[in-house]
Motif scaffolding. Structure first.
Motif, mmCIF file in Angstrom:
data_model
loop_
_atom_site.group_PDB
_atom_site.id
_atom_site.type_symbol
_atom_site.label_atom_id
_atom_site.label_comp_id
_atom_site.label_asym_id
_atom_site.label_seq_id
_atom_site.Cartn_x
_atom_site.Cartn_y
_atom_site.Cartn_z
ATOM 1 N N GLN A 160 0.813 -1.214 0.000
ATOM 2 C CA GLN A 160 0.000 0.000 0.000
ATOM 3 C C GLN A 160 0.852 1.273 0.000
ATOM 4 O O GLN A 160 0.620 2.189 -0.774
ATOM 5 C CB GLN A 160 -0.875 -0.039 1.253
ATOM 6 C CG GLN A 160 -1.626 1.222 1.531
ATOM 7 C CD GLN A 160 -2.531 1.046 2.757
ATOM 8 O OE1 GLN A 160 -2.805 -0.071 3.184
ATOM 9 N NE2 GLN A 160 -2.981 2.136 3.298
ATOM 10 N N GLY A 161 1.823 1.294 0.880
ATOM 11 C CA GLY A 161 2.565 2.541 1.101
ATOM 12 C C GLY A 161 3.804 2.622 0.243
ATOM 13 O O GLY A 161 4.053 1.759 -0.596
ATOM 14 N N PRO A 162 4.613 3.648 0.477
ATOM 15 C CA PRO A 162 5.845 3.803 -0.291
ATOM 16 C C PRO A 162 6.767 2.607 -0.061
ATOM 17 O O PRO A 162 6.979 2.207 1.082
ATOM 18 C CB PRO A 162 6.470 5.077 0.300
ATOM 19 C CG PRO A 162 5.419 5.709 1.129
ATOM 20 C CD PRO A 162 4.407 4.673 1.478
ATOM 21 N N SER A 163 7.266 2.028 -1.111
ATOM 22 C CA SER A 163 8.137 0.865 -0.958
ATOM 23 C C SER A 163 9.428 1.042 -1.743
ATOM 24 O O SER A 163 10.199 0.104 -1.873
ATOM 25 C CB SER A 163 7.414 -0.398 -1.435
ATOM 26 O OG SER A 163 7.099 -0.277 -2.801
ATOM 27 N N LEU A 164 9.635 2.259 -2.258
ATOM 28 C CA LEU A 164 10.841 2.474 -3.062
ATOM 29 C C LEU A 164 11.994 2.906 -2.150
ATOM 30 O O LEU A 164 11.781 3.473 -1.087
ATOM 31 C CB LEU A 164 10.574 3.541 -4.127
ATOM 32 C CG LEU A 164 9.386 3.234 -5.051
ATOM 33 C CD1 LEU A 164 9.180 4.351 -6.063
ATOM 34 C CD2 LEU A 164 9.555 1.889 -5.750
#
Ligand SMILES: Nc1ncnc2c1ncn2[C@@H]1O[C@H](COP(=O)(O)OP(=O)(O)OP(=O)(O)O)[C@@H](O)[C@H]1O
Length: 229
Positions: free
Chosen positions: A92-96
């Motif tokens: 869902q959230g930022p994963s970079l």
């Protein structure tokens, strides 16, 4: 068609349960789940908050262990978690990774899996092209919109060429147009890779974009239409 059989069973759950904690405080997050997931499946998992969607996806991807029952991955050569060429995950959230540019982020799982750098970069460029983000290759994650960041996460999955794609509320932080775009890209990635796709979502409009729907209710899994709660 060349490549693996599209009917191939990738994941098999047999009377699976996952309970968190013990005694009076125990929470039965998932129970009594017997189901298979095949390479041709594109499944939306719907259900109210707390119904067990994330737990189920963690079990399927091998990120978590059942407390009862059994999970096998007959088409994947064993537990997939930690094997980017086997399972690709979108969260869902930022994963970079903040200091790496977009191209570096997409190539990273390949580099970590000892793919030669030129091949990793080549595959990362092709994946970025497939999600329409070639022009953002040198941007840093902080310079992306939420929708662009999720498309980069899809490109990262595409580049790794997994047999199973697991996405846990990948569109929860996006507006409806960008959400639809990300889901459509995931479905196209699954088609291009001949990979199974399973997506947890609260959003009935997103669930409708996938051909098959499983509904979670209080930890139990049923085939069915998305609920609107
Ligand atoms: N690590 C944990 N420890 C204790 N209980 C947990 C843990 N993770 C989840 N739970 C509980 O298990 C149940 C199922 O949670 P889960 O996150 O799988 O549901 P969900 O359908 O994905 O919810 P949401 O849509 O809000 O993300 C909930 O009651 C939750 O509070």
């Amino acid at each position: 068609m060349t490549g693996p059989d599209s009917d191939e069973r990738l994941v098999r759950l047999t009377d699976v349960a996952r309970t968190y904690g013990r005694g009076p405080d125990a929470v039965v997050a998932v129970h009594g789940v017997t189901r298979t997931l095949g390479r041709a499946d594109r499944v939306a998992v719907t259900g109210a908050s707390g119904s067990g969607k994330s737990t189920l996806l963690h079990l399927i991807s091998g990120l978590d262990d059942p407390t009862a029952g059994r999970i096998d991955w007959p088409g994947l050569g064993g537990r997939p978690f930690g094997r980017p060429g086997v399972v690709g995950m979108v969260f869902q959230g930022p994963s970079l990774i903040a200091p790496l540019d977009v191209l570096g982020n997409v190539a990273l799982p390949l580099v970590l899996a000892d793919t030669a750098e030129t091949e990793a970069v080549d595959r990362a460029r092709r994946a970025l092209d497939a999600v329409g983000l070639t022009n953002l290759a040198t941007r840093l994650p902080e310079e992306l919109s939420g929708g662009q960041a999720q498309r980069v996460a899809v490109a990262r999955v595409l580049a790794a060429e997994p047999a199973l794609i697991v996405a846990d509320e990948p569109t929860a932080q996006l507006g409806s147009a960008h959400a639809a775009q990300v889901i459509d890209l995931l479905v196209r990635a699954a088609d291009d890779l001949n990979a199974a796709l399973i997506v947890a979502t609260h959003d009935p409009h997103i669930a409708e974009r996938l051909p098959r729907r499983w509904r979670m209710a209080d930890g139990a899994l049923m085939e069915g239409e998305p609920c609107s709660s």
